[in-house]
Design an enzyme around this catalytic site. Sequence first.
Site, mmCIF file in Angstrom:
data_model
loop_
_atom_site.group_PDB
_atom_site.id
_atom_site.type_symbol
_atom_site.label_atom_id
_atom_site.label_comp_id
_atom_site.label_asym_id
_atom_site.label_seq_id
_atom_site.Cartn_x
_atom_site.Cartn_y
_atom_site.Cartn_z
ATOM 1 C CG ASP A 134 -0.271 0.016 2.557
ATOM 2 O OD1 ASP A 134 0.971 -0.123 2.605
ATOM 3 O OD2 ASP A 134 -0.968 0.150 3.576
ATOM 4 C CD GLU A 135 5.522 1.133 3.121
ATOM 5 O OE1 GLU A 135 6.495 1.839 2.845
ATOM 6 O OE2 GLU A 135 5.532 0.277 4.034
HETATM 7 P P1 TYD Z 1 8.270 -0.418 9.546
HETATM 8 O O1 TYD Z 1 8.056 -1.665 10.320
HETATM 9 O O2 TYD Z 1 9.659 -0.081 9.105
HETATM 10 O O3 TYD Z 1 7.262 -0.475 8.294
HETATM 11 P P2 TYD Z 1 6.926 0.666 7.189
HETATM 12 O O4 TYD Z 1 7.932 1.733 7.265
HETATM 13 O O5 TYD Z 1 7.049 -0.114 5.914
HETATM 14 O O6 TYD Z 1 5.525 1.106 7.494
HETATM 15 O O7 TYD Z 1 7.732 0.807 10.381
HETATM 16 C C1 TYD Z 1 6.401 0.865 10.836
HETATM 17 C C2 TYD Z 1 6.207 2.211 11.519
HETATM 18 O O8 TYD Z 1 7.016 2.256 12.684
HETATM 19 C C3 TYD Z 1 6.650 3.391 10.660
HETATM 20 O O9 TYD Z 1 5.753 4.470 10.883
HETATM 21 C C4 TYD Z 1 8.020 3.743 11.188
HETATM 22 C C5 TYD Z 1 7.934 3.355 12.652
HETATM 23 N N1 TYD Z 1 9.204 2.880 13.269
HETATM 24 C C6 TYD Z 1 9.641 3.443 14.468
HETATM 25 O O10 TYD Z 1 8.995 4.334 15.031
HETATM 26 N N2 TYD Z 1 10.806 2.963 15.014
HETATM 27 C C7 TYD Z 1 11.532 1.979 14.422
HETATM 28 O O11 TYD Z 1 12.599 1.611 14.960
HETATM 29 C C8 TYD Z 1 11.060 1.411 13.202
HETATM 30 C C9 TYD Z 1 11.847 0.320 12.518
HETATM 31 C C10 TYD Z 1 9.890 1.893 12.662
#
Ligand code: TYD
Length: 344
Positions: A134-135
């Site tokens: 979806d991104e």
């Molecule tokens: P992520 O699991 O990397 O998935 P995506 O970026 O594909 O959505 O991240 C999910 C959400 O969590 C995203 O808004 C970024 C946030 N996040 C943090 O706040 N801290 C972290 O260490 C990581 C990896 C992600």
Amino acid sequence: MSSGDFSPKAVLVTGGAGFIGSNFVRFVLSNWDDVRVINLDGLTYAGNLENLADVAGDPRYTLEKLDICETEAVIEICRKHGVDSIIHFAAESHVDRSIVGPREFVRTNVDGTLSLLQAARSCGDLRFLQIGTDEVYGSLGPTGQFTETTPLDPHSPYSASKAAADHLVSAFGTTYGLPVLITRCSNNYGPYQFPEKMIPLMINNARQDKPLPVYGDGANVRDWIYVEDHCRALWTVLINGQPGRVYNIGGNSERANLDVVKTILRHLGKPESLITFVKDRPGHDFRYAIDSSRIHKELGWEPAVDFDTGLKHTIQWYLNHLDWLDHIVTGAYQKYYEEMYAGR
Ligand code: TYD
Ligand code: NAD
């Protein structure tokens, strides 16, 4: 589960040693006795054969270690195994890594997808299921949802490479008549997810009493889906989906990141003082939310696992598989973590 219009007998799963791919391989083998699975995986840092240790000896399962960009070798493998469909998971999948090093994302996600499409054509127009995200739709404000007709507006190198791949897939459908299907799913969670992604990263840090790095103010929203619900949706699309169509897949479970992190801490009995707000991700999409009404109306799929149950199960899975986690976090991961989170 009922059989559909298309009845696969030998599926080539790319990226089957990764998080969703390994759950999908296990899902297929445990639900259909007469389907063979050929797992084509280059085994990058994210590919882990331990994810499939319980099915490795199954006579219906074969591993082919290969980079998806090796078109001629992919063709040979498809012919050797009599493959009738390709379910394409293999990708560089982490947004933060794409910000630091976008080139590998274009190579694997764009060139690699093109390579598989060419192989699918060469082998007699194999059914091709592209696992999308979806991104590619970009970012939402506090309201609204992505539908399949929302214009693509990717913001990160990861989502840009996935959007390019989706375009190539539909072009192969339109131009060459390849029977292609595209799904676009929201954030997955569940067993075997690599601890660079938010949920397993937070579980891993919390169990070690390490700080939990929340990007920005933690208000960003993701729509979480349990990985088995996604796998079931993918099988449904593979057998019953209409070639040429896109299907959105969502979990109906929107949560702000900070709420997810607090819930994880509560389940683990750890204090909220472990939460550390760190410098935000550049270009951080605020909110994703998916309208899955097409797949529901046309194919009868809906998510079955609610977020609280799925998260509890996931945390328990990680606690029961500390060896699996330790193997990962004591290797190259440590260097990754230090570099990615240094000075934030
Ligand atoms: P992520 O699991 O990397 O998935 P995506 O970026 O594909 O959505 O991240 C999910 C959400 O969590 C995203 O808004 C970024 C946030 N996040 C943090 O706040 N801290 C972290 O260490 C990581 C990896 C992600
Ligand atoms: P992952 O990073 O856990 O696994 C990727 C797999 O692909 C690994 O096994 C890796 O070895 C393999 N791979 C990478 N490059 C390769 C190459 N050049 N040749 C062969 N194999 C290669 O990824 P994941 O989280 O399981 O995601 C799988 C797919 O689902 C991706 O296409 C991703 O874009 C998509 N998706 C993921 C999510 C999510 O929340 N994780 C959500 C929507 C869509």
